[in-house]
Structure formats: structure tokens, C-alpha cells
Write a protein that holds these residues in place. Structure first.
Motif, PDB file in Angstrom:
ATOM      1  N   PRO A 104      13.221   4.939 -15.853  1.00  8.98           N
ATOM      2  CA  PRO A 104      12.222   5.642 -15.054  1.00  8.98           C
ATOM      3  C   PRO A 104      12.791   6.917 -14.446  1.00  8.98           C
ATOM      4  N   GLU A 105      11.898   7.834 -14.091  1.00  9.29           N
ATOM      5  CA  GLU A 105      12.305   9.091 -13.474  1.00  9.29           C
ATOM      6  C   GLU A 105      13.077   8.815 -12.187  1.00  9.29           C
ATOM      7  N   GLY A 106      14.207   9.502 -12.033  1.00  8.83           N
ATOM      8  CA  GLY A 106      15.010   9.358 -10.829  1.00  8.83           C
ATOM      9  C   GLY A 106      15.882   8.124 -10.779  1.00  8.83           C
ATOM     10  N   TYR A 107      15.964   7.384 -11.892  1.00  8.89           N
ATOM     11  CA  TYR A 107      16.760   6.143 -11.919  1.00  8.89           C
ATOM     12  C   TYR A 107      18.248   6.465 -11.819  1.00  8.89           C
ATOM     13  N   PRO A 108      19.035   5.726 -11.043  1.00 11.29           N
ATOM     14  CA  PRO A 108      18.621   4.597 -10.210  1.00 11.29           C
ATOM     15  C   PRO A 108      18.322   4.978  -8.761  1.00 11.29           C
ATOM     16  N   PHE A 109      18.591   6.263  -8.400  1.00 11.12           N
ATOM     17  CA  PHE A 109      18.534   6.646  -6.993  1.00 11.12           C
ATOM     18  C   PHE A 109      17.133   6.477  -6.406  1.00 11.12           C
ATOM     19  N   LEU A 110      16.106   6.836  -7.183  1.00 11.11           N
ATOM     20  CA  LEU A 110      14.751   6.830  -6.645  1.00 11.11           C
ATOM     21  C   LEU A 110      13.939   5.611  -7.081  1.00 11.11           C
ATOM     22  N   THR A 111      14.585   4.637  -7.709  1.00 13.98           N
ATOM     23  CA  THR A 111      13.879   3.409  -8.065  1.00 13.98           C
ATOM     24  C   THR A 111      14.098   2.399  -6.943  1.00 13.98           C
ATOM     25  N   LEU A 112      13.159   2.341  -6.026  1.00 13.92           N
ATOM     26  CA  LEU A 112      13.283   1.500  -4.840  1.00 13.92           C
ATOM     27  C   LEU A 112      11.898   0.999  -4.458  1.00 13.92           C
ATOM     28  N   PRO A 113      11.816  -0.104  -3.734  1.00  9.41           N
ATOM     29  CA  PRO A 113      10.502  -0.647  -3.370  1.00  9.41           C
ATOM     30  C   PRO A 113       9.749   0.295  -2.444  1.00  9.41           C
ATOM     31  N   THR A 114       8.423   0.344  -2.596  1.00  7.68           N
ATOM     32  CA  THR A 114       7.589   1.224  -1.779  1.00  7.68           C
ATOM     33  C   THR A 114       6.457   0.420  -1.165  1.00  7.68           C
ATOM     34  N   THR A 115       5.880   0.992  -0.130  1.00  9.06           N
ATOM     35  CA  THR A 115       4.694   0.413   0.489  1.00  9.06           C
ATOM     36  C   THR A 115       3.724   1.537   0.797  1.00  9.06           C
ATOM     37  N   SER A 116       2.456   1.220   0.907  1.00 12.55           N
ATOM     38  CA  SER A 116       1.422   2.221   1.133  1.00 12.55           C
ATOM     39  C   SER A 116       1.012   2.221   2.596  1.00 12.55           C
ATOM     40  N   LEU A 117       0.968   3.430   3.178  1.00  8.31           N
ATOM     41  CA  LEU A 117       0.553   3.594   4.571  1.00  8.31           C
ATOM     42  C   LEU A 117      -0.701   4.456   4.618  1.00  8.31           C
ATOM     43  N   PRO A 118      -1.662   4.119   5.485  1.00  8.67           N
ATOM     44  CA  PRO A 118      -2.877   4.931   5.585  1.00  8.67           C
ATOM     45  C   PRO A 118      -2.623   6.205   6.395  1.00  8.67           C
ATOM     46  N   THR A 119      -3.214   7.297   5.968  1.00  7.74           N
ATOM     47  CA  THR A 119      -3.200   8.558   6.714  1.00  7.74           C
ATOM     48  C   THR A 119      -4.577   9.193   6.588  1.00  7.74           C
ATOM     49  N   THR A 120      -4.804  10.246   7.334  1.00  6.67           N
ATOM     50  CA  THR A 120      -6.088  10.949   7.235  1.00  6.67           C
ATOM     51  C   THR A 120      -6.239  11.659   5.899  1.00  6.67           C
ATOM     52  N   ALA A 121      -5.146  11.856   5.159  1.00 11.05           N
ATOM     53  CA  ALA A 121      -5.206  12.458   3.829  1.00 11.05           C
ATOM     54  C   ALA A 121      -5.272  11.406   2.733  1.00 11.05           C
ATOM     55  N   GLY A 122      -5.402  10.128   3.108  1.00  9.77           N
ATOM     56  CA  GLY A 122      -5.420   9.049   2.130  1.00  9.77           C
ATOM     57  C   GLY A 122      -4.138   8.246   2.187  1.00  9.77           C
ATOM     58  N   PRO A 123      -4.054   7.160   1.433  1.00 11.12           N
ATOM     59  CA  PRO A 123      -2.843   6.320   1.455  1.00 11.12           C
ATOM     60  C   PRO A 123      -1.642   7.057   0.870  1.00 11.12           C
ATOM     61  N   ILE A 124      -0.482   6.869   1.488  1.00 16.63           N
ATOM     62  CA  ILE A 124       0.766   7.514   1.076  1.00 16.63           C
ATOM     63  C   ILE A 124       1.810   6.439   0.830  1.00 16.63           C
TER      64      ILE A 124
END
Length: 722
Positions: A468-488
Motif C-alpha cells: 500500500p501507499e506509504g508502507y510501512p510508515f503510513l499503514t496504521l489503524p485509523t478512526t473517523s471523527l465528525p467535523t463540520t466539513a464531514g467525517p475525517i
């Protein structure tokens, strides 16, 4: 406009079309150049032939005289020119390269340049605005006169005066000729083959000595290719054209977008025979992608070689779809998709497996390619202001005719701005309103495919062999947070960024006055001075979109137990265990999504501003009209530093927000003597006011930390009860 979509040129005094006359002259001159090049090759072959070398050893007087005469003919300015030695390796290649570097003029190349100038003149017949535009005139004169510095200055001025998109669009009709002239006239012998291919309309050589080698392109190959059948959404199924037609197929491609999918369809023709249509979209924007072959690297490889992950993935999709051997197959593509389908049509084995009846490429550089089956009907439709189609070396003034069974439309559409003029929806609109005769001609050719669609299947193409793109540095678990611009998704990942951190010693009391009005946040001190950092970022590819960032921060002590010189001790700790950090005083970003994320997730006082940044070289430059700020200068060599992770602090209500930032790249430390910051007299608050109060507007940075290219990720802000 003619029926073929081209505009008529000015009539010559004898009543003939001036543009056609110039093109014919260019063709004749290129024939002469090819003849001179052939003479050079034969002379070079004789000069370094083993038989002549043996004869020279047996009869030194006569043999050496003959070799000296041949060498003078090859290298003398009154002869074939110093770079005319074309022996692929050994002393002949060395002498030829030396002659090129020493400025010897290659007669064949100079004659080819004359042909290119005739082609430019042919373009100017239909585009007199280039003659009137002083910026375009200066650039053309500088390139054709082999003046590198003047050419660079002219190009910079053109971009600064007209904007990058308009400048690129203006250059499109002349791009192939200007690139060819530059390659033929420069001092680098490696560019001769590239320039010659552009000048004569031939494909680039795969010879590793000249031009772009097969091995080099193979090194760009990102994977073996893969294809997986995927379902269309209900909304997409409603958009799919129910009957076969040229615009219907193009609208299908537009619906697919550039997310790595292609479409295969069965169409029952008017004669009741079921035929097959492959529809291939173009290149996805942004950096190279490891999850899909539809990106810049794939397009570049498709342009110069017939085999690529894109074509291999299409072959796997065709095999899975189950098209019978010998069935009629039409190939339709836009941009990179057009290159890929033309490469398939060039493959003799592919044409023996299927009967490729039609190849239609829209906005694609395919004019130097020819299908393996001479019965294949080919159509190429290009807007003259679209820069992508001229990458094959055939610009609007090219003197070379394509494959005889070829319908070519090279028109001047109302959309001149790039990349807008390259988008498929613009081509569809132009086929409807500007060149309807071209649409009718292609529809007539596609008559066997103008019937009901009886089966549709989409395939997701992939680069199977890469991580995957950015492997291995950027392959990490993510979560979605709500904002006024949509989920991030957090952490926010930055795949391609540049940065420069300007570090200023400032008065500690002044810095304390700019921090939040709480007793426990104090600036870190060193010899009674605090440290302010002006951070400049150019984020080219991120999970919240590309943007430029300008941040002013102050180093602060541990929020609970401040200790003297704790900043120095913190450098020895892991970043997640550090107690000190940088409190962000002001932040300017160039996108609304970045502003919302900075404000709502990281608690930073962000403003949306306009800004431009160039931080990848020794010459750095950042300009923000909204902030009234300009930073420019030249950096010294610098010394390597360890990768710098850091902690950022912000405020949200009565709480402090702590954000962990991890970076991966080559950081360098420079003195700040060559870098200067300037503020407009009417620069806006609060950013400019804070810079002035800290004295940064009149000071040089003590040192500068730079990283021309790196990756990073920023965690969600942790709320601290302080």
C-alpha cells in the motif's frame, strides 16, 4: 472548420494553404535530415570497423590517413558535426559525446531543427496570438536559440503573468516542437535520440545508450497487474447507456471516473451479432499510486512501451469476461486509457486472439502508434490546447501523417485552460456542440455496435505486486471523527510534503504575552531567550487534500512541571513521552477542509488564506497575499539531522489539545543567513501583528530546518485538563 475538425490556414500568395505548404516543406527538410543522419551512421560504422583498423595496422600511412579523413568528416564544423558519431558503444560513442559536450554542432540535428521551426511556423498560421503575446514570443525565441537561462526566466514570467493553467494551455500547440528543439540543441548527448524521435515522429528507442531505455522504463513498472470483477452501484447502473453509441460509451467512461475501473459490454448490433466493447478511463490525478496502474508512472510507461501493468490488467479482465476467440472487439479510451487500448491494438498476438475492429482514443498521445491489423479503424480526437496529446511528439504542426486507416480530429475548442480542456466531460460537450460532424463520423464507423447493451461488467484494475501507499510508515489503524466539513479519518496522513522551519530567538516576556492567559503555560528559555518557529509546508498529497500551510509557534515547557532546559532533555525522549512542545499561535492554510481539521480536531487558530510555496530545492519561496507575507532565500549545503517528531499544542475552550506528529524524511540543518522574511505594511492581523511583536519581521532566522520531501501523520488531538 473543416469536416476533419481542423481550422483552415491562411491562403498563400499563390492561393495555396500556407499551413499545408509549411508542413510539406518541413517533411522535405526532415527527409534531408534523415539522409544526413544515415550518412553519419554509415561513416561512423566504417571508421570503427575492425577491417579498417586491421588495414591501418598493416599499412599505417594510408590506413591512418583514411581514418583521419573519416574522423574529420564526422567531427569538423564544416562536415557532419561533432555529435554525429553514432557508434553505440566504445570509443566512437565517447568521441561523439565529447563533441556534443564541447559544443560541436550536429548537422543532422540542425537540419531537423529547421524542420521543427517550419512546424512552429505552421502552428502560428492558425495561432497568431502566440506571435502577439510577448511572453510566448520570448520563450519560443529563447528555446530555439538554445539559451537555457533565458528560457527558464521566460517560462517563469509566463506563469507569473498568466497563471499556470493558462500558460500550459498556451504552450500545448507548440509543446512537442519546443521539447524537440531543446533536446536536439542541448549539450547532453543522451537527449539526442529523444529530440530526434520528437522531430521525426518516430517512437523513442529502447536502446539503453540513447533516449529512454527499456530497462529504465522497466524500473518504473510497478507491478504485474491484476483485475477483479466488481459490481456497479445502483446509481451507476442508471447512468450506463442502454444502447451503443459513441457519446454513450464516452459517458460510461466518465461515470467510471479514474478510480482504477474499466468497463466491458456486450452489444447486439443491427445485424443481430453480439460484439464486445472495452471502455478505459484515463490517469488518476496526483502522485503515483501503488494500488492502481492508472497513474502518472503507468501513463508514462504506456506512452513509450506497449507492455505495462495497465495493459496486463486489461488482458486479465478480458480473459475473465469470457470473450470468444475471434470475436469483434472495439477499444475506446480517454487519456491514458486511449494509450493502453492502442498498445493492445499494436500487439499481434492480441489481434490474432480478437478481431480488433475499432480503436478510438480521446485526448490521448497515440499518433506515433499503429495497430497490428491494417483493417482496424482508428480515430484520434484531440483539443489543440490539451497538453497531454502532444506528449507523443506530434503537435498541431507535425509534418507526419498517421496510419492510413485513421480518422484524425485536431480541433481548437472553446476551453483553453489546462487541465479543464483535458477532462472527458469537456470533450463530450465539444463533440456535441463544436465538432458534431466528428461525432457523426465516428458513430457511422461504429454502426455494427449501435444496438442494445445485453451485458455490462466493471473490473477493478490493481498493481498486485506492490504494498500500500506509504508502507510501512503510513499503514496504521485509523478512526473517523465528525467535523463540520464531514467525517475525517485520523491520524491524518501526509504522503508527499516539503517543509522549512525558520527558528528565531525572541524575547521571552513578549512570547509569554502571546500565549494563552493561563499561569502554567510558559515559553521554554535558553539564555533568557525563547524560541519562535515559523513553519512553512507544501503538502502535495494528503488524506484531506493538497494544501499549503504557514504556522507560527513558540516552544513551551512541560505544562505541569516546567524545568530549565527541558527542551534539550526532551530530544532524548521518545516523542510520545515528551513533555515540551510547540504551541501554535497562528495558522494559515489554503483549503477549507484543512482549516476545519486544524480548528476542530487540533484546536489551532486556523485561517483560510491564499498562498504559494516552493520548498523542494535550495531556493525556497513562500508567498501569501492574504497574510502579507513573503519568505525567500537560498539555503547553504546544511548538515543531516535525525528525523524530527514533535508535539503541537492548541486550545479549545478551557482545555489544551495535544497533537502528536510523526515524520519520516531527511531533515537538514542550515544557517539562516540567506533567508529573508518580508511583511507588507498593511499585512493583516493577527498573524502579522504577532510576527512584529516578536521582532521576526526585521530579523534573520538563527537557523533553518528543511525537509524537501517527507511523509508524516498527525494524530487526533488529545484533550488535557489544563
Amino acid at each position: 472548420m473543416r469536416a476533419d475538425g481542423t481550422a483552415p490556414g491562411r491562403p498563400a500568395p499563390d492561393g495555396q494553404d500556407a499551413r499545408e505548404q509549411l508542413r510539406r516543406c518541413a517533411r522535405d527538410v526532415v527527409d534531408v535530415a534523415e539522409g544526413i543522419r544515415a550518412v553519419s551512421e554509415r561513416t561512423s560504422t566504417v571508421l570503427f570497423a575492425p577491417a579498417l583498423a586491421a588495414a591501418a595496422r598493416r599499412r599505417p600511412r594510408a590506413g591512418l590517413a583514411a581514418r583521419w579523413a573519416l574522423l574529420r568528416a564526422l567531427t569538423n564544423k564544416q562536415g557532419l558535426g561533432g555529435s554525429a558519431i553514432t557508434a553505440p558503444r566504445g570509443m566512437g560513442h565517447v568521441l561523439g559525446a565529447a563533441g556534443e559536450v564541447l559544443g560541436r554542432e550536429n548537422l543532422a540535428a540542425l537540419v531537423a531543427v529547421t524542420s521543427l521551426r517550419l512546424r512552429i511556423a505552421a502552428v502560428l498560421v492558425d495561432h497568431p496570438e502566440f506571435v502577439r503575446d510577448p511572453g510566448m514570443r520570448r520563450l519560443t525565441e529563447a528555446v530555439t536559440a538554445d539559451k537555457d537561462l533565458a528560457a527558464v526566466r521566460s517560462l517563469r514570467a509566463l506563469f507569473r503573468d498568466q497563471g499556470a493553467q493558462r500558460a500550459l494551455s498556451g504552450l500545448a500547440p507548440l509543446m512537442a516542437e519546443l521539447l524537440a528543439i531543446r533536446a536536439l540543441l542541448d549539450e547532453d548527448p543522451k537527449n539526442d535520440e529523444t529530440g530526434w524521435a520528437l522531430a521525426t515522429g518516430r517512437e523513442l528507442s529502447a536502446d539503453p545508450v540513447h533516449g529512454i531505455s527499456a530497462a529504465h522504463l522497466a524500473g518504473m513498472d510497478k507491478g504485474e497487474g491484476a483485475a477483479e470483477a466488481v459490481d456497479l452501484t445502483d446509481q451507476e447502473r442508471q447512468v450506463i447507456a442502454p444502447k451503443g453509441s459513441f457519446l454513450g460509451f464516452l459517458r460510461n467512461i466518465e461515470m467510471l471516473s479514474t478510480d482504477g475501473r474499466i468497463l466491458l459490454q456486450n452489444v447486439r448490433g443491427p445485424d443481430g451479432v453480439v460484439r464486445y466493447v472495452l471502455q478505459a478511463p484515463g490517469m488518476a490525478p496526483g502522485r503515483p499510486r501503488n494500488d492502481s496502474p492508472q497513474d502518472f508512472v503507468g501513463a508514462w510507461r504506456n506512452l513509450f512501451m506497449t507492455d505495462s501493468p495497465y495493459t496486463r490488467s486489461i488482458l486479465l479482465a478480458l480473459a475473465d469476461y469470457g470473450i470468444p476467440r475471434g470475436a469483434d472487439l472495439a477499444l475506446i479510451g480517454h487519456s491514458e486509457g486511449g494509450i493502453a487500448v492502442m498498445n493492445l491494438a499494436q500487439n499481434e498476438e492480441f489481434c490474432r486472439t480478437y478481431r480488433v475492429t475499432h480503436v478510438i482514443a480521446v485526448g490521448s498521445p497515440v499518433d506515433t502508434k499503429k495497430p497490428a491489423d491494417p483493417r482496424t479503424w482508428v480515430a484520434s480526437i484531440t483539443n489543440q490546447h490539451d497538453i497531454v496529446p502532444v506528449l507523443d511528439g506530434r503537435g498541431a504542426g507535425s509534418a507526419f501523417d498517421p496510419h492510413p486507416n485513421w480518422y484524425e480530429v485536431d480541433y481548437t475548442g472553446p476551453t483553453h485552460e489546462f487541465p479543464l480542456c483535458h477532462m472527458l466531460r469537456e470533450y463530450i460537450e465539444h463533440l456535441r456542440t463544436v465538432i458534431p460532424e466528428a461525432r457523426e463520423r465516428v458513430d457511422e464507423a461504429l454502426t455494427p455496435y449501435r444496438g442494445p447493451v445485453v451485458r455490462t461488467q466493471a473490473y477493478q484494475l490493481k498493481d498486485r505486486a506492490n504494498p500500500p501507499e506509504g508502507y510501512p510508515f503510513l499503514t496504521l489503524p485509523t478512526t473517523s471523527l465528525p467535523t463540520t466539513a464531514g467525517p475525517i479519518d485520523v491520524p491524518v496522513r501526509y504522503y508527499d510534503s516539503s517543509a522549512a522551519h525558520l527558528c528565531y530567538p525572541v524575547d521571552a516576556d513578549t512570547a509569554r504575552g502571546l500565549l494563552p492567559d493561563v499561569t502554567w503555560m510558559t515559553p521554554s528559555r535558553a539564555a533568557r531567550r525563547a524560541m519562535a518557529v515559523l513553519s512553512l509546508y507544501e503538502h502535495r498529497c494528503t488524506t484531506i487534500g493538497p494544501y499549503t500551510e504557514i504556522a507560527l509557534s513558540v516552544l513551551v515547557d512541560d505544562l505541569w512541571r516546567p524545568r530549565p532546559y527541558d527542551v534539550a532533555a526532551d530530544l532524548l525522549r521518545r516523542v510520545d513521552l515528551r513533555r515540551t512542545g510547540r504551541h501554535v499561535l497562528s495558522l494559515g492554510v489554503t483549503s477549507e477542509e484543512a482549516r476545519v481539521v486544524a480548528q476542530e480536531i487540533w484546536g489551532q487558530p486556523a485561517l483560510r488564506v491564499t498562498a504559494e510555496a516552493d520548498l523542494m530545492g535550495r531556493e525556497i519561496g513562500v508567498r501569501s497575499p492574504d497574510l502579507g507575507l513573503t519568505v525567500d532565500g537560498r539555503l547553504g549545503r546544511g548538515v543531516r539531522c535525525p528525523e524530527a517528531d514533535w508535539i503541537l499544542y492548541g486550545r479549545r475552550g478551557e482545555s489544551t489539545i495535544r497533537t502528536l506528529v510523526r515524520a519520516h524524511g531527511r531533515l537538514r540543518l542550515h544557517t539562516g543567513a540567506g533567508v529573508r522574511l518580508r511583511l507588507d505594511t498593511a499585512a493583516a492581523e493577527p498573524f502579522a501583528g504577532q510576527l512584529r511583536r516578536l521582532g521576526i519581521d526585521t530579523a534573520r532566522p538563527r537557523f533553518v530546518l528543511t525537509c524537501p520531501q517527507f511523509m508524516l501523520h498527525r494524530s487526533a488531538g488529545a484533550v488535557l485538563p489544563r
